[in-house]
Design a protein around this motif. Structure first.
Motif, PDB file in Angstrom:
ATOM      1  N   ASP A 224       0.806  -1.218   0.000  1.00 41.12           N
ATOM      2  CA  ASP A 224       0.000   0.000   0.000  1.00 41.12           C
ATOM      3  C   ASP A 224       0.843   1.275   0.000  1.00 41.12           C
ATOM      4  N   LEU A 225       2.132   1.139  -0.234  1.00 39.29           N
ATOM      5  CA  LEU A 225       2.988   2.323  -0.188  1.00 39.29           C
ATOM      6  C   LEU A 225       2.810   3.211  -1.420  1.00 39.29           C
ATOM      7  N   GLU A 226       3.015   4.489  -1.191  1.00 39.50           N
ATOM      8  CA  GLU A 226       2.861   5.512  -2.232  1.00 39.50           C
ATOM      9  C   GLU A 226       3.801   5.278  -3.426  1.00 39.50           C
ATOM     10  N   ILE A 227       4.993   4.728  -3.162  1.00 38.53           N
ATOM     11  CA  ILE A 227       5.967   4.543  -4.250  1.00 38.53           C
ATOM     12  C   ILE A 227       5.399   3.762  -5.430  1.00 38.53           C
ATOM     13  N   TRP A 228       4.473   2.883  -5.146  1.00 37.49           N
ATOM     14  CA  TRP A 228       3.869   2.114  -6.243  1.00 37.49           C
ATOM     15  C   TRP A 228       3.111   3.027  -7.193  1.00 37.49           C
ATOM     16  N   ASN A 229       2.479   4.065  -6.650  1.00 38.85           N
ATOM     17  CA  ASN A 229       1.690   4.948  -7.506  1.00 38.85           C
ATOM     18  C   ASN A 229       2.549   5.634  -8.554  1.00 38.85           C
ATOM     19  N   GLU A 230       3.753   6.015  -8.140  1.00 40.00           N
ATOM     20  CA  GLU A 230       4.659   6.654  -9.082  1.00 40.00           C
ATOM     21  C   GLU A 230       5.018   5.678 -10.206  1.00 40.00           C
ATOM     22  N   ILE A 231       5.236   4.429  -9.824  1.00 42.16           N
ATOM     23  CA  ILE A 231       5.562   3.417 -10.836  1.00 42.16           C
ATOM     24  C   ILE A 231       4.361   3.198 -11.751  1.00 42.16           C
ATOM     25  N   GLY A 232       3.175   3.183 -11.145  1.00 41.62           N
ATOM     26  CA  GLY A 232       1.945   3.004 -11.919  1.00 41.62           C
ATOM     27  C   GLY A 232       1.751   4.119 -12.934  1.00 41.62           C
ATOM     28  N   GLU A 233       2.080   5.342 -12.533  1.00 43.03           N
ATOM     29  CA  GLU A 233       1.924   6.474 -13.449  1.00 43.03           C
ATOM     30  C   GLU A 233       2.915   6.401 -14.607  1.00 43.03           C
ATOM     31  N   ARG A 234       4.064   5.804 -14.317  1.00 45.60           N
ATOM     32  CA  ARG A 234       5.090   5.718 -15.339  1.00 45.60           C
ATOM     33  C   ARG A 234       4.784   4.634 -16.376  1.00 45.60           C
ATOM     34  N   CYS A 235       4.149   3.571 -15.936  1.00 37.91           N
ATOM     35  CA  CYS A 235       3.921   2.409 -16.816  1.00 37.91           C
ATOM     36  C   CYS A 235       3.059   2.795 -18.013  1.00 37.91           C
ATOM     37  N   LEU A 236       3.497   2.385 -19.197  1.00 37.65           N
ATOM     38  CA  LEU A 236       2.762   2.711 -20.420  1.00 37.65           C
ATOM     39  C   LEU A 236       1.654   1.699 -20.720  1.00 37.65           C
ATOM     40  N   SER A 237       1.578   0.646 -19.918  1.00 43.77           N
ATOM     41  CA  SER A 237       0.632  -0.453 -20.181  1.00 43.77           C
ATOM     42  C   SER A 237       0.779  -0.966 -21.604  1.00 43.77           C
ATOM     43  N   CYS A 238       1.999  -1.062 -22.047  1.00 48.52           N
ATOM     44  CA  CYS A 238       2.219  -1.503 -23.423  1.00 48.52           C
ATOM     45  C   CYS A 238       2.339  -3.016 -23.508  1.00 48.52           C
ATOM     46  N   GLY A 239       2.600  -3.657 -22.363  1.00 49.81           N
ATOM     47  CA  GLY A 239       2.656  -5.113 -22.345  1.00 49.81           C
ATOM     48  C   GLY A 239       3.980  -5.704 -22.800  1.00 49.81           C
ATOM     49  N   THR A 240       4.941  -4.857 -23.150  1.00 50.16           N
ATOM     50  CA  THR A 240       6.236  -5.359 -23.611  1.00 50.16           C
ATOM     51  C   THR A 240       6.863  -6.320 -22.605  1.00 50.16           C
ATOM     52  N   CYS A 241       6.811  -5.952 -21.325  1.00 50.39           N
ATOM     53  CA  CYS A 241       7.441  -6.785 -20.295  1.00 50.39           C
ATOM     54  C   CYS A 241       6.921  -8.216 -20.320  1.00 50.39           C
ATOM     55  N   SER A 242       5.600  -8.333 -20.515  1.00 50.37           N
ATOM     56  CA  SER A 242       5.019  -9.682 -20.521  1.00 50.37           C
ATOM     57  C   SER A 242       5.434 -10.465 -21.757  1.00 50.37           C
ATOM     58  N   MET A 243       5.575  -9.759 -22.858  1.00 50.20           N
ATOM     59  CA  MET A 243       5.941 -10.457 -24.089  1.00 50.20           C
ATOM     60  C   MET A 243       7.366 -11.002 -24.014  1.00 50.20           C
ATOM     61  N   ILE A 244       8.275 -10.209 -23.431  1.00 47.74           N
ATOM     62  CA  ILE A 244       9.684 -10.596 -23.479  1.00 47.74           C
ATOM     63  C   ILE A 244      10.147 -11.394 -22.250  1.00 47.74           C
ATOM     64  N   CYS A 245       9.357 -11.402 -21.191  1.00 48.54           N
ATOM     65  CA  CYS A 245       9.772 -12.133 -19.982  1.00 48.54           C
ATOM     66  C   CYS A 245       9.712 -13.638 -20.234  1.00 48.54           C
ATOM     67  N   PRO A 246      10.794 -14.353 -19.907  1.00 51.09           N
ATOM     68  CA  PRO A 246      10.802 -15.791 -20.213  1.00 51.09           C
ATOM     69  C   PRO A 246       9.814 -16.620 -19.384  1.00 51.09           C
ATOM     70  N   THR A 247       9.245 -16.044 -18.328  1.00 53.18           N
ATOM     71  CA  THR A 247       8.281 -16.845 -17.561  1.00 53.18           C
ATOM     72  C   THR A 247       6.866 -16.290 -17.616  1.00 53.18           C
ATOM     73  N   CYS A 248       6.641 -15.265 -18.430  1.00 47.73           N
ATOM     74  CA  CYS A 248       5.276 -14.765 -18.635  1.00 47.73           C
ATOM     75  C   CYS A 248       4.623 -15.587 -19.729  1.00 47.73           C
ATOM     76  N   THR A 249       3.547 -16.264 -19.400  1.00 48.76           N
ATOM     77  CA  THR A 249       2.919 -17.084 -20.447  1.00 48.76           C
ATOM     78  C   THR A 249       1.407 -16.949 -20.463  1.00 48.76           C
ATOM     79  N   CYS A 250       0.898 -15.836 -19.935  1.00 47.70           N
ATOM     80  CA  CYS A 250      -0.556 -15.656 -19.953  1.00 47.70           C
ATOM     81  C   CYS A 250      -1.054 -15.618 -21.397  1.00 47.70           C
ATOM     82  N   PHE A 251      -2.255 -16.115 -21.586  1.00 46.02           N
ATOM     83  CA  PHE A 251      -2.766 -16.106 -22.955  1.00 46.02           C
ATOM     84  C   PHE A 251      -4.250 -15.811 -23.002  1.00 46.02           C
TER      85      PHE A 251
END
Lengths: 342, 260, 278
Positions: free
Chosen positions: A221-248
């Protein structure tokens, strides 16, 4: 594990001979990045590649593929019967750790037919690596691997030490036994020990991830997460390139005219807004920050609960690919209150 | 499917390059299949045979509305159609021709470019179809992507709603194994733009220009910030957004101002 | 070659009728009759219903495994898939795979009192548990069934539940927020008001099962906690987006758990110590 030696000058000849078993794939340069591709010209093989943009998972669960074909009269059939065998050369230990994690996720509870079918046809030749400033596999103890490959190559300057990791690997090796040297001398042994010591000390990025599950929990619940949330582009790149992300996700495509329809499975990302939306319109993770939190919870905490180790293998892909610099190293440092250099 | 039961479909175009309808025509492998699976009532680019009186199940309308006379024509199409679909980015958002709609009033802009009087049609500010009639679905793209069109065409034939990718271009871009252009601080509109194009431009090492229109969950402040930090001025970035996002620009930029 | 667990099996719609407006009862049976008796499931589990060309989505099972052969669902028309399902007639074929999910820990509940609290559509999965308990009546102590709907015409399985009131071996309490028919003979008020009819319950020997709209949970749980029923004996079934049902697609993930395999039945304790569950 049995080991052999292969002189470097034989490598290309040897790999080419493996085409008798199936397609030979390996990292090839594409601009500034590397991509696992089918090798036709062995001189293009990039032996220094560190992280092909899409990891090994692209062989096991391709970005999109058909699961079923169906006709208008209600008949359907499995769309994936067979997969051409691929021998993937140049796979680094961290990626093999990711593979072992995927094996558990996809082979154990409710075995996934599509994964198993691709997996069986994907043979792995591991290759040792020297880390750059984005690798942190040593911090996760994924910098070395003892299983999960068919053959394992360790680069000892003028020759490779070749470990035989499976019965299939043994077949691969015996195919051109003439190129290999069976005699391992004490000099080789020393060289190997020296190499390991040297190589393990090459990691420039070291993260202390020991208490991450607790830190994830306590920071929730810390505020620092909000800053990260604002920065995230929600582009999904991280999920595509992560070797253990396999959601479909799954979508049905209807056939036009007399063509059959098909059910397609394709990579999805929990970073996308629609991901947790249910029929009726309620979204369980409407806010960007909640999605970022889920991603990191899943990488750094949830897998530990489930499999006893984090889902992150320290490959550095998120560091290399996130356009707004959100990655495991950054998050770890932020959560631990460490100074982050911009 | 029963011959009697074939849906009546019309294709129409207003101001634009006809690229969307041409995309359908240029996919020769599928052209006959498209024709076989519906009763094509009107498709001026493809056939001179047409019936302007028949009621339609579906009207696909390309282009934006840029002349007063077109408004009436569009209303007529709307009246006779059960479902009306804005085909392509012009019809959906106003298109390139809406790019400067924020700069002063239309007539002074128009007169500065075309000082000689026009007499054929009465020109007005370019607006998407939605500004004049109810639009049931949008299939954006400049031009549309044929696969995405086909996916939705077959859905419509089966009476299912249009479904667009609910993710940005970056997802498809990674499927194509491209290096992210934003990492090189090239203003790529990928994360702001709805997917559907198979990341065509980034795959050719060109930045996305946003031709599929805005992605519903775009994070403009962060996108701007990361590029502005690398000395790309806001004006330049704003211009890139204006190019294809048409009437959506106002809404997107107003959120930005509220934030500040 | 290994079995493809994503492959659904064809089932015939043998009965369908509207339970209430926009909620339809579907009774289905595998086309191959030999398969009908091989589908084993537990109350609280769900299945993936597939319409090729349209898609696939999870639905709670409403029938009880104590009455094998037919599967029953209560389905609300809420999206594209359900709209298409509503167009299907009896004798048409749909495709189904499953069952999935943990279901209610039914064996642990043997020898206990049961308080089943349903709100609105929550009666669909809880009917499975209720029928199971009634069909195995000797295995449970007291059984209470508390069901609230907004109006009489929004109460699912109304006639079936009214008939249960004639049974002496369970307490079936039905309530509506508002009676606009004038002919409602049962209780009026929210479901939590029914708790005053619960008498002499040994909370340690009681399991409660709750399902209903999200707003209902907090109030019902307060009541159950007041009755001093242990947190791990308060069960609730949750809803999430799902694509596979097998802990693979990731859509239903909440923190460390997959709703589809670790749930959809959770205890109140789970909810308290895991984030974002409800």
């Amino acid at each position: 594990m049995k080991a052999y030696k292969l002189k470097k000058e034989y490598l290309k000849e040897y790999l080419k001979s493996l085409e008798d078993f199936g397609e030979v794939w390996g990292p090839i340069k594409k601009g500034e990045i590397d991509v696992y591709e089918k090798i036709t010209d062995y001189s293009l093989l990039n032996l220094n590649a560190l992280r092909p943009i899409l990891p090994l998972k692209k062989f096991l669960i391709p970005p999109k593929f058909n699961t079923f074909f169906y006709t208008k009269d209600g008949k359907y059939e499995n769309a994936l019967k067979e997969v051409k065998r691929k021998i993937v050369f140049g796979v680094h230990p961290c990626e093999i750790h990711a593979l072992l994690t995927l094996d558990r996720l996809y082979k154990e509870r409710y075995p996934d037919y599509y994964y198993l079918t691709h997996r069986k046809s994907t043979w792995i030749i591991a290759l040792s690596c020297v880390p750059d400033d984005k690798c942190f596999a040593r911090s996760l103890n994924t910098h070395f691997v003892e299983e999960g490959f068919d053959l394992g190559f360790t680069d000892l300057e003028d020759y490779y030490l070749v470990w035989v990791g499976s019965s299939e690997g043994d077949d691969l090796l015996r195919h051109r036994l003439d190129l290999f040297d069976e005699k391992i001398t004490s000099k080789d042994l020393n060289r190997y020990i020296e190499w390991r010591k040297w190589r393990d000390n090459q990691y420039q990025l070291n993260l202390d991830l020991t208490a991450m599950p607790d830190i994830m929990e306590l920071s929730y619940d810390l505020e620092i997460w909000n800053e990260i949330g604002e920065r995230c582009l929600s582009c999904g790149t991280c999920s595509m390139i992560c070797p253990t992300c396999t959601c479909f996700n799954i979508a049905d495509h209807l056939g036009i005219d007399d063509e059959p329809g098909r059910r397609e499975r394709f990579w999805d990302s929990c970073m996308l807004k629609i991901f947790a939306l249910v029929a009726g319109g309620h979204n369980f993770r409407e806010k960007r920050v909640d999605r970022v939190k889920l991603w990191y919870t899943h990488k750094l905490k949830a897998f530990i609960t489930e499999f006893g180790k984090p889902a992150c293998v320290g490959c550095g892909r998120c560091i290399a690919n996130c356009p707004v610099n959100i990655n495991v190293a950054e998050i770890t440092k932020i959560l631990k209150g460490e100074e982050v250099k911009k | 499917m029963d011959k009697e039961k074939k849906l009546k479909i019309g294709f129409y175009e207003f101001s634009g390059c006809a690229g969307d309808l041409l995309t359908i025509i240029h996919n020769e492998d599928y052209l006959l299949k498209v024709w076989n699976s519906a009763e094509i009532i009107s498709f001026r680019l493809a056939t001179s045979k047409r019936d302007e009186k028949a009621n339609l199940d579906i009207a696909f309308v390309e282009g934006s509305i840029t002349a007063e006379e077109q408004i009436e024509e569009l209303r007529k199409i709307r009246e006779k159609s059960r479902i009306l679909i804005a085909l392509g980015t012009c019809a959906s958002f106003g298109g390139l021709q809406s790019m400067y709609s924020h700069l002063g009033d239309f007539s002074s802009r128009f007169n500065s470019i075309y000082p000689h009087k026009f007499t054929i049609l009465k020109p007005i500010e370019s607006k998407p179809l939605e500004s004049y009639v109810k639009v049931d679905y949008f299939i954006p793209g400049c031009p549309i992507d044929f696969k995405l069109f086909l996916f939705n065409f077959t859905r419509l034939l089966r009476n299912l709603p249009v479904e667009l990718p609910s993710y940005p271009v970056c997802i498809e871009c990674k499927w194509q194994e491209n290096n992210c252009l934003l990492l090189k601080k090239i203003p790529c509109l990928g994360p702001l733009t709805r997917a559907g194009c198979q990341a065509r431009c980034p795959t050719h090492n060109l930045p996305c220009v946003g031709c599929f229109g805005p992605y519903e969950d775009l994070n403009l402040p962060s996108w701007l910030k990361t590029l502005q930090e690398n000395n790309i001025p806001f004006k330049e970035l704003e211009k890139k957004i204006r190019m294809f996002f048409g009437v959506k620009v106002k809404e997107i930029l107003s959120k930005l101002k509220n934030k500040k | 070659m290994s079995e493809n667990l994503y492959e659904p099996i064809p089932m015939r719609i043998v009965r369908r009728y509207d339970l209430v407006e926009n909620v339809r009862f579907f009774q289905v049976r595998p086309v191959e009759i030999e398969r009908a008796l091989t589908i084993n499931y537990k109350p609280g589990q769900f299945m993936m219903i597939s319409l090729f060309g349209v898609g696939e989505a999870p639905f709670s099972i409403s029938s009880s495994p104590s009455r094998p052969g037919l599967l029953e669902f209560g389905i609300r028309k809420i999206g594209v898939l359900t709209e298409e399902l509503f167009k299907l007639k009896e004798n048409e074929i749909i495709h189904i795979r499953g069952p999935y999910g943990n279901g209610f820990p039914i064996e642990k509940m043997y020898g206990y009192n049961l308080i089943i609290v349903a709100g609105g559509l929550g009666a669909v999965p809880l009917r499975s548990l209720l029928l199971y308990a009634l069909d195995n009546r000797d295995l449970f102590k007291k059984i209470y069934f508390l069901y609230g709907a907004r109006r009489p015409n929004e109460m699912l399985f109304l006639r079936e539940f009214l008939e249960l009131k004639e049974r002496e071996d369970l307490e079936c309490l039905l309530t509506v927020d508002k009676d606009d028919t004038g002919s409602w003979t049962e209780k009026i008020g929210v479901v939590t008001e029914l708790f005053k009819y619960l008498k002499d319950i040994d909370p340690q020997k009681t399991y409660a099962a709750v399902c209903g709209p999200p707003v209902m949970y907090r109030f019902v749980i307060d009541k159950l906690v007041n009755l001093q029923i242990p947190k791990h004996q308060i069960l609730m079934t949750l809803e999430r987006r799902m694509r596979c049902g097998m802990g693979k697609c990731g859509h239903c993930v909440i923190g460390s758990i997959y709703t589809c395999v670790d749930g959809p039945v959770f205890t109140y304790w789970d909810v308290l110590h895991m984030k974002d569950l409800i």
